[in-house]
Design a protein around this motif. Sequence first.
Motif, PDB file in Angstrom:
ATOM      1  N   ARG A  93     -16.820  -8.197 -51.486  1.00  0.00           N
ATOM      2  CA  ARG A  93     -18.002  -8.181 -52.368  1.00  0.00           C
ATOM      3  C   ARG A  93     -18.033  -9.423 -53.256  1.00  0.00           C
ATOM      4  NH1 ARG A  93     -17.830  -2.050 -53.752  1.00  0.00           N
ATOM      5  NH2 ARG A  93     -19.373  -1.277 -52.306  1.00  0.00           N
ATOM      6  N   VAL A 104     -19.113 -12.384 -51.144  1.00  0.00           N
ATOM      7  CA  VAL A 104     -20.553 -12.322 -50.880  1.00  0.00           C
ATOM      8  C   VAL A 104     -21.324 -12.708 -52.143  1.00  0.00           C
ATOM      9  CG1 VAL A 104     -22.487 -10.753 -50.386  1.00  0.00           C
ATOM     10  CG2 VAL A 104     -20.420 -10.684 -48.978  1.00  0.00           C
ATOM     11  N   GLY A 105     -20.895 -12.202 -53.290  1.00  0.00           N
ATOM     12  CA  GLY A 105     -21.544 -12.540 -54.555  1.00  0.00           C
ATOM     13  C   GLY A 105     -21.481 -14.029 -54.844  1.00  0.00           C
ATOM     14  N   THR A 119     -23.800 -15.837 -52.350  1.00  0.00           N
ATOM     15  CA  THR A 119     -25.196 -15.617 -52.740  1.00  0.00           C
ATOM     16  C   THR A 119     -25.534 -16.471 -53.954  1.00  0.00           C
ATOM     17  OG1 THR A 119     -25.091 -13.361 -51.878  1.00  0.00           O
ATOM     18  CG2 THR A 119     -26.894 -13.862 -53.380  1.00  0.00           C
ATOM     19  N   GLU A 171     -28.213 -17.866 -47.834  1.00  0.00           N
ATOM     20  CA  GLU A 171     -29.199 -16.840 -47.479  1.00  0.00           C
ATOM     21  C   GLU A 171     -28.501 -15.580 -46.961  1.00  0.00           C
ATOM     22  OE1 GLU A 171     -32.527 -16.754 -47.805  1.00  0.00           O
ATOM     23  OE2 GLU A 171     -32.519 -18.719 -48.779  1.00  0.00           O
ATOM     24  N   TRP A 172     -29.079 -14.438 -47.217  1.00  0.00           N
ATOM     25  CA  TRP A 172     -28.499 -13.144 -46.856  1.00  0.00           C
ATOM     26  C   TRP A 172     -28.185 -13.030 -45.364  1.00  0.00           C
ATOM     27  CZ3 TRP A 172     -30.750 -10.001 -43.299  1.00  0.00           C
ATOM     28  CH2 TRP A 172     -32.078 -10.272 -42.977  1.00  0.00           C
ATOM     29  N   ILE A 173     -28.999 -13.634 -44.504  1.00  0.00           N
ATOM     30  CA  ILE A 173     -28.804 -13.507 -43.056  1.00  0.00           C
ATOM     31  C   ILE A 173     -27.465 -14.108 -42.624  1.00  0.00           C
ATOM     32  CG2 ILE A 173     -30.046 -15.618 -42.407  1.00  0.00           C
ATOM     33  CD1 ILE A 173     -30.125 -12.250 -40.503  1.00  0.00           C
ATOM     34  N   LEU A 215     -24.791 -13.861 -44.293  1.00  0.00           N
ATOM     35  CA  LEU A 215     -23.731 -13.021 -44.865  1.00  0.00           C
ATOM     36  C   LEU A 215     -23.765 -11.598 -44.309  1.00  0.00           C
ATOM     37  CD1 LEU A 215     -24.236 -14.208 -48.540  1.00  0.00           C
ATOM     38  CD2 LEU A 215     -22.333 -14.828 -47.027  1.00  0.00           C
ATOM     39  N   VAL A 216     -24.652 -11.365 -43.357  1.00  0.00           N
ATOM     40  CA  VAL A 216     -24.864 -10.001 -42.874  1.00  0.00           C
ATOM     41  C   VAL A 216     -23.599  -9.418 -42.244  1.00  0.00           C
ATOM     42  CG1 VAL A 216     -25.805 -10.558 -40.579  1.00  0.00           C
ATOM     43  CG2 VAL A 216     -26.587  -8.518 -41.792  1.00  0.00           C
ATOM     44  N   GLU A 226     -20.660  -9.827 -43.298  1.00  0.00           N
ATOM     45  CA  GLU A 226     -19.818  -9.375 -44.411  1.00  0.00           C
ATOM     46  C   GLU A 226     -20.346  -8.054 -44.986  1.00  0.00           C
ATOM     47  OE1 GLU A 226     -16.963 -10.615 -44.821  1.00  0.00           O
ATOM     48  OE2 GLU A 226     -17.241 -12.432 -43.652  1.00  0.00           O
ATOM     49  N   GLU A 227     -21.666  -7.879 -44.998  1.00  0.00           N
ATOM     50  CA  GLU A 227     -22.246  -6.591 -45.416  1.00  0.00           C
ATOM     51  C   GLU A 227     -21.819  -5.494 -44.438  1.00  0.00           C
ATOM     52  OE1 GLU A 227     -23.691  -5.909 -48.181  1.00  0.00           O
ATOM     53  OE2 GLU A 227     -24.068  -7.940 -48.922  1.00  0.00           O
ATOM     54  N   TYR A 228     -21.814  -5.836 -43.157  1.00  0.00           N
ATOM     55  CA  TYR A 228     -21.353  -4.900 -42.129  1.00  0.00           C
ATOM     56  C   TYR A 228     -19.884  -4.549 -42.371  1.00  0.00           C
ATOM     57  CZ  TYR A 228     -19.991  -3.306 -37.416  1.00  0.00           C
ATOM     58  OH  TYR A 228     -19.499  -2.604 -36.352  1.00  0.00           O
TER      59      TYR A 228
END
Length: 196
Positions: A139, A142-143, A146, A151-153, A155-156, A158-160
């Motif tokens: 987290r 990712v923070g 960001t 862009e969020w795409i 980092l996706v 890492e969200e997964y």
Amino acid sequence: MRRKVSNPLALAVLAHLVLGPQHPYELGKQLKETGKDRNIKFNRGSLYMVVEQLRKAGFVAEQETVKDTQRPERTIYALTDEGRAELYDWMRELVRDPVHEYPQFGVALSLISVLDPAEAVELLRARSAALAKDIENTRAMVGQATGDGVEWIFLVEEEYRISLLEAELRLVEKLTGELAKTEYQDKWHEIFGRER
């Protein structure tokens, strides 16, 4: 579908070559800089081996050989039309079709009943702490990314990863509670206690 080259590193190489021809060293550098090495294990030797496999399969081709005084001769590789078609077909399959994977922890869970419940509880508590730390670190990463404008795409994955870690943590905490119950421990000692 059986692929000519099925290594996940090969898929990453094809994806990076969409941006243009490159030398394998540059590809490896980009994979590390973009954090793809967190999901795809590789080293320099394996990267060169995969590029050669892709070349033999017709998915990449040598575009040119560059020689300068500072470095040894370097071969630049480009994506072929067949490689582009393979990349998009493979990506569509991976995104669309769920497959059963065989993670090591799944193996451990399928055999966990051989461990003394008290020991299993202790081990699972240690795993819970490690998972919580991994979630916190991911987290934070990712923070930071960001905040740096990524862009969020990008980092996706890492969200997964965070979603999987959180789900595993919930399961581990539930299992720890079940294994800690006196009823289970008594039953385990009745069955396995004499075997130890």
